[in-house]
Design a protein around this motif. Structure first.
Motif, PDB file in Angstrom:
ATOM      1  N   GLU A 136       4.639   3.740  20.894  1.00  0.00           N
ATOM      2  CA  GLU A 136       3.512   3.010  20.289  1.00  0.00           C
ATOM      3  C   GLU A 136       3.208   3.523  18.881  1.00  0.00           C
ATOM      4  OE1 GLU A 136       2.449   0.317  21.253  1.00  0.00           O
ATOM      5  OE2 GLU A 136       3.196   0.279  23.307  1.00  0.00           O
ATOM      6  N   ARG A 137       3.267   4.827  18.683  1.00  0.00           N
ATOM      7  CA  ARG A 137       3.019   5.388  17.357  1.00  0.00           C
ATOM      8  C   ARG A 137       4.095   4.926  16.372  1.00  0.00           C
ATOM      9  NH1 ARG A 137       3.025  11.737  17.017  1.00  0.00           N
ATOM     10  NH2 ARG A 137       5.269  11.365  17.172  1.00  0.00           N
ATOM     11  N   LYS A 138       5.339   4.914  16.824  1.00  0.00           N
ATOM     12  CA  LYS A 138       6.428   4.486  15.955  1.00  0.00           C
ATOM     13  C   LYS A 138       6.338   2.988  15.666  1.00  0.00           C
ATOM     14  CE  LYS A 138       9.658   8.204  17.046  1.00  0.00           C
ATOM     15  NZ  LYS A 138      10.998   8.578  17.560  1.00  0.00           N
ATOM     16  N   PHE A 139       5.902   2.226  16.658  1.00  0.00           N
ATOM     17  CA  PHE A 139       5.717   0.796  16.428  1.00  0.00           C
ATOM     18  C   PHE A 139       4.615   0.554  15.397  1.00  0.00           C
ATOM     19  CE2 PHE A 139       7.885  -0.616  20.503  1.00  0.00           C
ATOM     20  CZ  PHE A 139       8.839  -1.387  19.846  1.00  0.00           C
ATOM     21  N   PHE A 140       3.573   1.383  15.389  1.00  0.00           N
ATOM     22  CA  PHE A 140       2.507   1.213  14.386  1.00  0.00           C
ATOM     23  C   PHE A 140       3.085   1.313  12.979  1.00  0.00           C
ATOM     24  CE2 PHE A 140      -0.435   3.165  11.364  1.00  0.00           C
ATOM     25  CZ  PHE A 140      -1.451   2.215  11.359  1.00  0.00           C
ATOM     26  N   TRP A 141       3.879   2.351  12.737  1.00  0.00           N
ATOM     27  CA  TRP A 141       4.457   2.529  11.412  1.00  0.00           C
ATOM     28  C   TRP A 141       5.521   1.475  11.122  1.00  0.00           C
ATOM     29  CZ3 TRP A 141       1.536   4.811   8.284  1.00  0.00           C
ATOM     30  CH2 TRP A 141       0.724   5.869   8.696  1.00  0.00           C
ATOM     31  N   PHE A 142       6.209   1.037  12.162  1.00  0.00           N
ATOM     32  CA  PHE A 142       7.168  -0.065  12.003  1.00  0.00           C
ATOM     33  C   PHE A 142       6.442  -1.329  11.539  1.00  0.00           C
ATOM     34  CE2 PHE A 142       9.247  -3.808  13.900  1.00  0.00           C
ATOM     35  CZ  PHE A 142      10.507  -3.715  13.331  1.00  0.00           C
ATOM     36  N   PHE A 143       5.291  -1.617  12.147  1.00  0.00           N
ATOM     37  CA  PHE A 143       4.501  -2.786  11.768  1.00  0.00           C
ATOM     38  C   PHE A 143       4.004  -2.650  10.328  1.00  0.00           C
ATOM     39  CE2 PHE A 143       3.028  -5.117  15.820  1.00  0.00           C
ATOM     40  CZ  PHE A 143       4.237  -4.875  16.461  1.00  0.00           C
ATOM     41  N   GLN A 144       3.561  -1.444   9.960  1.00  0.00           N
ATOM     42  CA  GLN A 144       3.077  -1.240   8.597  1.00  0.00           C
ATOM     43  C   GLN A 144       4.203  -1.432   7.578  1.00  0.00           C
ATOM     44  OE1 GLN A 144      -0.271  -0.564   7.446  1.00  0.00           O
ATOM     45  NE2 GLN A 144      -0.432  -1.497   9.477  1.00  0.00           N
ATOM     46  N   MET A 145       5.384  -0.976   7.907  1.00  0.00           N
ATOM     47  CA  MET A 145       6.513  -1.157   7.004  1.00  0.00           C
ATOM     48  C   MET A 145       6.894  -2.629   6.878  1.00  0.00           C
ATOM     49  SD  MET A 145       7.040   1.602   5.589  1.00  0.00           S
ATOM     50  CE  MET A 145       8.425   0.992   4.639  1.00  0.00           C
ATOM     51  N   GLN A 146       6.632  -3.395   7.921  1.00  0.00           N
ATOM     52  CA  GLN A 146       6.849  -4.841   7.825  1.00  0.00           C
ATOM     53  C   GLN A 146       5.903  -5.446   6.786  1.00  0.00           C
ATOM     54  OE1 GLN A 146       9.355  -6.647   9.745  1.00  0.00           O
ATOM     55  NE2 GLN A 146       9.912  -4.492   9.807  1.00  0.00           N
ATOM     56  N   GLY A 147       4.652  -4.962   6.778  1.00  0.00           N
ATOM     57  CA  GLY A 147       3.692  -5.428   5.781  1.00  0.00           C
ATOM     58  C   GLY A 147       4.110  -5.051   4.372  1.00  0.00           C
ATOM     59  N   VAL A 148       4.594  -3.828   4.205  1.00  0.00           N
ATOM     60  CA  VAL A 148       5.085  -3.380   2.888  1.00  0.00           C
ATOM     61  C   VAL A 148       6.280  -4.225   2.464  1.00  0.00           C
ATOM     62  CG1 VAL A 148       6.153  -1.469   1.631  1.00  0.00           C
ATOM     63  CG2 VAL A 148       4.227  -1.025   3.173  1.00  0.00           C
ATOM     64  N   SER A 149       7.163  -4.534   3.415  1.00  0.00           N
ATOM     65  CA  SER A 149       8.347  -5.338   3.096  1.00  0.00           C
ATOM     66  C   SER A 149       7.957  -6.739   2.642  1.00  0.00           C
ATOM     67  CB  SER A 149       9.297  -5.408   4.292  1.00  0.00           C
ATOM     68  OG  SER A 149       8.816  -6.288   5.291  1.00  0.00           O
ATOM     69  N   ASN A 150       6.872  -7.277   3.199  1.00  0.00           N
ATOM     70  CA  ASN A 150       6.378  -8.585   2.746  1.00  0.00           C
ATOM     71  C   ASN A 150       6.117  -8.577   1.242  1.00  0.00           C
ATOM     72  OD1 ASN A 150       4.642  -8.882   5.815  1.00  0.00           O
ATOM     73  ND2 ASN A 150       6.125 -10.381   5.123  1.00  0.00           N
ATOM     74  N   VAL A 151       5.450  -7.526   0.776  1.00  0.00           N
ATOM     75  CA  VAL A 151       5.084  -7.435  -0.637  1.00  0.00           C
ATOM     76  C   VAL A 151       6.319  -7.181  -1.499  1.00  0.00           C
ATOM     77  CG1 VAL A 151       3.648  -6.230  -2.337  1.00  0.00           C
ATOM     78  CG2 VAL A 151       2.773  -6.640  -0.023  1.00  0.00           C
ATOM     79  N   LEU A 152       7.225  -6.319  -1.040  1.00  0.00           N
ATOM     80  CA  LEU A 152       8.453  -6.053  -1.782  1.00  0.00           C
ATOM     81  C   LEU A 152       9.276  -7.323  -1.952  1.00  0.00           C
ATOM     82  CD1 LEU A 152      10.569  -4.128  -3.049  1.00  0.00           C
ATOM     83  CD2 LEU A 152      11.465  -3.760  -0.734  1.00  0.00           C
ATOM     84  N   LEU A 153       9.406  -8.078  -0.866  1.00  0.00           N
ATOM     85  CA  LEU A 153      10.213  -9.294  -0.914  1.00  0.00           C
ATOM     86  C   LEU A 153       9.550 -10.401  -1.724  1.00  0.00           C
ATOM     87  CD1 LEU A 153      11.422  -9.325   2.788  1.00  0.00           C
ATOM     88  CD2 LEU A 153      12.842  -8.950   0.773  1.00  0.00           C
TER      89      LEU A 153
END
Length: 264
Positions: free
Chosen positions: A108-125
């Protein structure tokens, strides 16, 4: 537009996307289904599009074109995924189930950071969107019209591929079988191909603006992710696990990505 204003737009988008992913993680944690991240990864692009439509200072017609494409494309894909995932909300998709198993006991902790990185990837892309939306030139370029034309082709192709797969799965007699009809006869992942083509259209559109060449980052990253990371490798591993030899035979006879004539 000054550098401070551009950074403000990026910050607005980052806060919005990561904030949304924080709430999505809470939901995913509650229902034990990380697959819902895919829905909101797609929906985050329309969020960025709305931010740019409202606050970016670029030429209005250009902003309407790029933000309109982003909003419509993201809503179509996100809604398609939502319909598919919510039908089986109590059953986590195989690739996320595999991640959960690999990440235990801290999944669950790793999924939290995975989800946050998805948000960062949205902005990068979203680099092509920022570049285009801040361009104040009142004349549209042939590259922008070409980008719109390619976007229309790509969004139509992806919608057709998604519909063909959905119709195949609706037929109970196809349970356990491999979809090899329509566009899926020529490619194992026509939906991914047209998704990449859509990001290429954003790059072409952005080339008409200052520093537009930087937008190549987006289709390049998408292509890498599809071919090497979370797209095709994970999908094919799950397909082999669930369909076995039938899928291996399909792999041997079809193009992995670009729709091409069937292999002999």
């Amino acid at each position: 537009m000054d550098e401070h204003s551009l950074l403000a737009l990026v910050l607005y988008a980052l806060i919005a996307c990561c904030g949304i992913m924080g709430f999505v993680w809470l939901w995913a944690h509650k229902i034990k289904n990380a697959g819902v991240v895919d829905i909101f990864w797609s929906y985050n692009f329309p969020v960025i599009g709305i931010i740019l439509l409202l606050f970016a200072p670029g030429f209005e017609t250009r902003r309407l074109f790029i933000c309109g494409m982003v909003i419509l494309g993201g809503l179509r894909l996100g809604t398609h995924l939502a319909v598919r995932i919510i039908k089986h909300l109590d059953e986590e998709e195989g690739r996320y189930k595999q991640l959960r198993n690999e990440w235990e006991p801290n999944a669950e902790r790793k999924f939290f950071w995975f989800f946050q990185m998805q948000g960062v990837s949205n902005v990068l892309l979203a680099i092509p969107f920022f570049i285009s939306a801040i361009n104040t030139d009142p004349e549209l370029s042939v590259l922008e019209y070409a980008g719109v034309a390619l976007w229309l082709l790509s969004v139509t192709g992806e919608a057709i591929a998604d519909k063909q797969l959905a119709n195949f799965k609706k037929n109970a007699s196809n349970k356990g079988k491999v979809c090899d009809t329509g566009l899926w006869y020529y490619s194992r992942h026509p939906n991914y191909f047209f998704e990449w083509l859509m990001w290429t259209s954003y790059f072409i559109f952005a080339l008409a603006s200052p520093y537009g060449y930087l937008a190549i980052i987006s289709p390049a990253v998408i292509l890498y992710l599809l071919l090497k990371v979370t797209g095709i490798p994970a999908t094919e591993q799950q397909s082999v696990r669930s369909k076995g030899e039938a899928y291996k035979k399909y792999q041997a006879s079809t193009s992995v990505f670009i729709p091409l004539p069937k292999k002999k």
